[in-house]
Each structure stands twice: as structure tokens, then as C-alpha cells.
Design a protein around this motif. Structure first.
Motif, short mmCIF file in Angstrom:
data_model
loop_
_atom_site.label_atom_id
_atom_site.label_comp_id
_atom_site.label_asym_id
_atom_site.label_seq_id
_atom_site.Cartn_x
_atom_site.Cartn_y
_atom_site.Cartn_z
N THR A 1 -18.91 -31.06 28.63
CA THR A 1 -18.85 -31.31 27.92
C THR A 1 -17.66 -29.98 26.70
OG1 THR A 1 -21.24 -32.18 27.31
CG2 THR A 1 -20.62 -30.90 25.52
N VAL A 2 -17.09 -30.77 25.83
CA VAL A 2 -16.14 -30.14 24.72
C VAL A 2 -16.51 -29.91 23.57
CG1 VAL A 2 -14.14 -30.24 24.66
CG2 VAL A 2 -14.64 -30.94 26.30
N GLU A 3 -16.85 -28.54 22.86
CA GLU A 3 -16.96 -28.43 21.71
C GLU A 3 -15.80 -28.80 20.47
OE1 GLU A 3 -19.57 -24.63 21.86
OE2 GLU A 3 -17.66 -24.17 20.77
N GLU A 4 -16.37 -29.14 19.29
CA GLU A 4 -14.66 -29.59 18.58
C GLU A 4 -14.66 -27.78 17.83
OE1 GLU A 4 -18.02 -30.93 15.64
OE2 GLU A 4 -17.20 -33.13 15.94
N SER A 5 -13.54 -27.87 17.72
CA SER A 5 -12.16 -26.84 17.21
C SER A 5 -11.49 -27.36 15.71
CB SER A 5 -11.86 -26.13 18.21
OG SER A 5 -10.53 -25.03 18.15
N SER A 6 -11.78 -25.89 15.13
CA SER A 6 -10.62 -26.31 13.86
C SER A 6 -9.51 -25.92 14.31
CB SER A 6 -11.25 -25.03 13.01
OG SER A 6 -12.20 -24.35 13.30
N GLN A 7 -9.02 -24.84 15.72
CA GLN A 7 -7.63 -24.16 15.56
C GLN A 7 -7.69 -24.91 17.10
OE1 GLN A 7 -9.47 -20.14 15.51
NE2 GLN A 7 -9.85 -20.26 17.60
N ARG A 8 -8.26 -25.17 18.51
CA ARG A 8 -7.87 -26.14 19.63
C ARG A 8 -6.25 -26.64 18.93
NH1 ARG A 8 -11.52 -28.56 22.07
NH2 ARG A 8 -13.08 -26.56 22.41
N VAL A 9 -5.57 -26.52 19.96
CA VAL A 9 -4.31 -27.18 19.69
C VAL A 9 -4.61 -28.92 20.16
CG1 VAL A 9 -3.60 -26.90 22.39
CG2 VAL A 9 -1.04 -27.41 19.52
N PHE A 10 -4.99 -28.88 20.85
CA PHE A 10 -5.66 -30.20 21.53
C PHE A 10 -7.31 -30.71 20.25
CE2 PHE A 10 -4.06 -28.21 25.20
CZ PHE A 10 -3.07 -28.93 25.33
N PRO A 11 -7.00 -32.08 20.09
CA PRO A 11 -7.87 -32.41 19.14
C PRO A 11 -9.39 -33.24 19.89
CG PRO A 11 -7.00 -34.08 19.16
CD PRO A 11 -5.67 -32.89 19.64
N ALA A 12 -10.47 -33.03 19.20
CA ALA A 12 -11.96 -33.16 20.07
C ALA A 12 -11.01 -34.64 20.75
CB ALA A 12 -12.67 -32.84 19.76
N HIS A 13 -10.47 -35.55 19.98
CA HIS A 13 -11.14 -36.96 20.42
C HIS A 13 -10.17 -37.78 21.39
CE1 HIS A 13 -6.70 -38.60 18.98
NE2 HIS A 13 -7.10 -37.30 17.70
N ALA A 14 -9.01 -36.44 21.55
CA ALA A 14 -8.42 -36.73 23.10
C ALA A 14 -9.26 -36.12 23.87
CB ALA A 14 -6.73 -35.35 23.28
N TYR A 15 -10.04 -35.54 23.95
CA TYR A 15 -11.12 -34.93 24.70
C TYR A 15 -11.95 -36.64 25.23
CZ TYR A 15 -10.02 -29.93 25.55
OH TYR A 15 -8.56 -28.91 25.54
N ALA A 16 -12.43 -36.16 23.79
CA ALA A 16 -13.41 -37.93 24.28
C ALA A 16 -12.60 -39.33 24.78
CB ALA A 16 -13.94 -38.23 22.86
N ASP A 17 -11.33 -39.57 24.22
CA ASP A 17 -10.87 -40.53 24.92
C ASP A 17 -10.26 -39.76 26.79
OD1 ASP A 17 -10.63 -41.69 22.77
OD2 ASP A 17 -8.65 -41.09 22.35
N ALA A 18 -11.10 -39.13 27.07
CA ALA A 18 -11.09 -38.88 28.73
C ALA A 18 -12.33 -39.22 28.98
CB ALA A 18 -10.09 -37.38 28.62
N GLY A 19 -13.39 -39.38 27.70
CA GLY A 19 -14.71 -38.98 28.73
C GLY A 19 -15.69 -38.51 28.79
N CYS A 20 -15.10 -37.04 28.04
CA CYS A 20 -16.34 -35.60 27.73
C CYS A 20 -17.33 -35.81 26.54
CB CYS A 20 -15.64 -34.61 27.69
SG CYS A 20 -13.81 -34.21 28.27
N ALA A 21 -18.44 -35.73 26.72
CA ALA A 21 -19.05 -35.89 25.31
C ALA A 21 -18.28 -34.92 24.66
CB ALA A 21 -20.71 -34.94 25.98
N ILE A 22 -18.93 -34.97 22.99
CA ILE A 22 -18.37 -33.68 22.60
C ILE A 22 -19.36 -32.98 21.51
CG2 ILE A 22 -16.88 -33.13 19.82
CD1 ILE A 22 -15.37 -34.47 22.57
N ALA A 23 -19.46 -31.82 22.14
CA ALA A 23 -21.11 -30.58 20.65
C ALA A 23 -20.08 -30.23 19.20
CB ALA A 23 -21.37 -30.21 21.94
#
Length: 348
Positions: A35-57
Motif C-alpha cells: 500500500t502506498v500513500e498519496e503524497s504532495s511532495q514525493r518525487v515519484f507520483p502515486a500513479h506510478a505505484y498504482a501501475d506497479a500493482g500497489c494499492a493507493i491510500a
């Protein structure tokens, strides 16, 4: 099933990630639930983790929505709430060297029954750290020292790429005869510092740990720039003292203390008493005709967040996978935590 929750970082200048999308995909392919939290500052966007198969919180939701059996993964300090920590946490706690904030953090784990698996103490059998941001910490620290010496350091600091930072070093003002010394030059952090200095046209004096045994402070003071990358695990005589800074033969104008062991008995530069930050990166130690400043920022690699994260994540993800079966590396980490709890007089 191994379940890991990658949290957002609470510090506003922290843009790194302990796990990058490419390595998240590798873990998911091995059956890890991420599970990967959304972030307003992380250099990698949440959608890149979603594309990798992660759940987004949602951002910051680990404290209220993360199952107690999940492992919470991050890099830097936790927010102040919740006060009682129930999860297993993996991050740089900086809690075992007598740092001023260490007892408070450890008591939060003690109160909630959680566990700190401190990345700073993820060690091999030889006692060496297995995962670290050392190279990029050294590179960034030396880069800032060069820019400060050239009077080209702009504040507040902003993160960029390593190529952009290198361009500033290569194209900036090149003072003739500028000298630098790197303490710990043969380690990962020291090598990064030396490469940054070389990009700026400076061939540094390279000191290893042996050179600090019978310390030649006059030599340190005779350089323009000093970069310290050695962290000590036991008290040693200081590399420089406040009295040394008043030496009339001092040439030194900027110190970059990459280790940032301020506030504990292992600080080899007891000439300052607080870390600096992105808004105020340089603390003035001496003014006048021979000024001297120190840079002591404890998240230097976030100046080049993408490169630093990828290098760190490449070392970390196989170790995360080993959490499923258990390993001596993580066992050592947990024993260090229990020893720290015992030092508080509490259970562990």
C-alpha cells in the motif's frame, strides 16, 4: 502474506522514497501486498505505484487505516501523532546514539507495543551498514560547501537532479587554488564528496579513519573547505573545537558535516549545537574578515531525490522480501531496538 505500507513523509523538504516504483513492482510480483500513500511532495507520483500493482491510500492515513499487522515503511521522522506506536516501523529513527529526541521516540513505541526497525542499524555481520544514502549525502554536502565558498549558494534550497547540481559545480566561479579535505574519503559518502569536489575542479585531500587517530588540526584548518563523512560509534576526541576556530592561521571558511551527530556524545565537531535546514543551510560560526560557516543538514540526499531513492531502494527491496521468512539482518536490527528499550528501564 507480507504486507508493507509506504507512508508519506511528514517533513516538507523530504521528496525521497524508501521504495521506488520499479522495485515496488518486483515485490508485488513476489506476492508482497504493498500500500502506498498519496503524497504532495514525493518525487515519484502515486500513479506510478498504482501501475506497479500497489494499492493507493490517502496521504498520512497509516495512523488510522493501516492494519496493525502491516509494516509501515518510511525514511525520516514520524509525525507527533499518534503518541502510541503499535506497528512495526522501518525508518531512520536515529535513536540509539543518545540523541536528545531518542527517549521520547522510544517511549512512544514502548507505550504502543510497536517495534522500530531502524534503517541506521540495518547491519551486516561485519557491523557495516547494508543500505544507506551515503554516496548522495556526501555528494550533496560537498556541493553545498563549494557553492557556499563561491558565494553562489541560493536559499531556500530546492531539490533538483544530479545533472543539474553537477552543472552548477562545473560552470560556477572557479577560484584558483581552492583546497578541500574530506574526512572519511574512502567510504560511500566520502567518495560522493570527492566526486562533487572533482566536478568543481578541486582535487581534495583524502583522509581515512587512520588519519584521525593522531589528528593534525592545523592541516584541517589550512584548507578552504572541510567535508566530514565519518560517523563514530564510540566517543573520540573532537576533530575541531571552538578554540581551534580562533587559530589565527585558520584558512578554513566552510565545514560540511554530513554525519550530523549533533546533540550526542559522538559528535566529532562540537563547534555547533543544532542542525541547519533548507531555509537556513549555513550557521555562521565566525564573522568578520575570516568568516566560517557550517552546513549540517540531515536530509542532504533529498536535494537529488530521484537518484538517491533509486540507489537506496535497489539495496533495500531484497531485504524487505527477506522479512517474510526472517533473517539475521532484521534480527540484529530488532535486538538493537530491544536493547534501546531496556536502557529506558521499560519492557522490550
Amino acid at each position: 502474506m507480507l504486507r508493507i505500507w509506504l507512508r508519506d513523509e511528514s517533513r516538507g523538504t523530504e521528496r525521497r522514497a524508501a521504495l521506488v516504483p520499479e522495485d515496488a513492482r518486483r515485490l508485488v510480483a513476489q506476492g508482497v501486498h504493498l500500500t502506498v500513500e498519496e503524497s504532495s511532495q514525493r518525487v515519484f507520483p502515486a500513479h506510478a505505484y498504482a501501475d506497479a500493482g500497489c494499492a493507493i491510500a490517502p496521504q498520512g492515513s497509516w495512523a488510522t487505516h493501516c492494519p496493525a499487522t502491516d509494516i509501515v515503511l518510511g525514511l525520516k521522522e514520524l509525525p507527533d501523532e499518534p503518541s502510541d506506536l503499535v506497528h512495526r516501523h522501518i525508518f531512520f529513527g536515529h535513536a540509539y546514539k543518545g540523541q536528545p529526541e531518542a527517549p521520547r521516540l522510544l517511549r512512544r513505541f514502548q507505550a504502543g507495543g510497536g517495534t522500530l526497525l531502524d534503517l541506521e542499524h540495518l547491519l551486516g555481520a561485519d557491523g557495516r551498514r547494508i543500505v544507506a544514502f551515503g554516496y548522495w549525502a556526501g555528494y550533496a554536502g560537498a556541493s553545498l560547501a563549494v557553492l557556499q565558498h563561491r558565494d553562489e549558494l541560493t536559499v531556500p534550497l530546492i531539490s533538483s537532479s544530479s545533472e543539474e547540481l553537477r552543472t552548477r559545480l562545473v560552470t560556477g566561479r572557479r577560484g584558483d587554488g581552492v583546497t578541500a579535505v574530506v574526512i572519511g574519503a574512502h567510504g560511500r559518502s566520502g567518495r560522493g564528496a570527492c566526486e562533487a569536489l572533482a566536478a568543481a575542479g578541486i582535487e581534495p585531500t583524502r583522509w581515512g579513519s587512520d588519519d584521525t587517530q593522531d589528528l593534525d588540526r592545523e592541516t584541517l584548518l589550512a584548507h578552504d573547505i572541510l567535508v566530514n563523512t565519518i560517523g563514530c560509534d564510540r566517543p573520540v576526541p573532537p576533530f575541531l573545537t571552538k578554540a581551534d576556530l580562533d587559530n589565527e592561521r585558520r584558512r578554513l571558511s566552510v565545514i560540511a558535516d554530513v554525519t550530523c551527530d549533533v546533540g550526542c556524545g559522538l559528535n566529532t565537531f562540537p563547534v555547533y549545537d543544532r542542525v541547519t535546514d533548507w531555509d537556513n543551510p549555513v550557521e555562521r560560526l565566525r564573522e568578520g574578515p575570516k568568516p566560517l560557516g557550517i552546513i549540517a543538514i540531515d536530509n542532504l540526499p533529498s536535494l537529488v531525490p530521484a537518484e538517491a531513492s533509486r540507489a537506496f531502494s535497489a539495496d533495500l527491496w531484497p531485504l524487505l522480501l527477506s522479512l517474510r521468512e526472517g533473517s539475521e539482518v532484521w534480527d540484529r536490527c530488532q535486538r538493537a531496538f530491544r536493547h534501546a528499550l531496556a536502557s529506558l528501564g521499560g519492557r522490550g
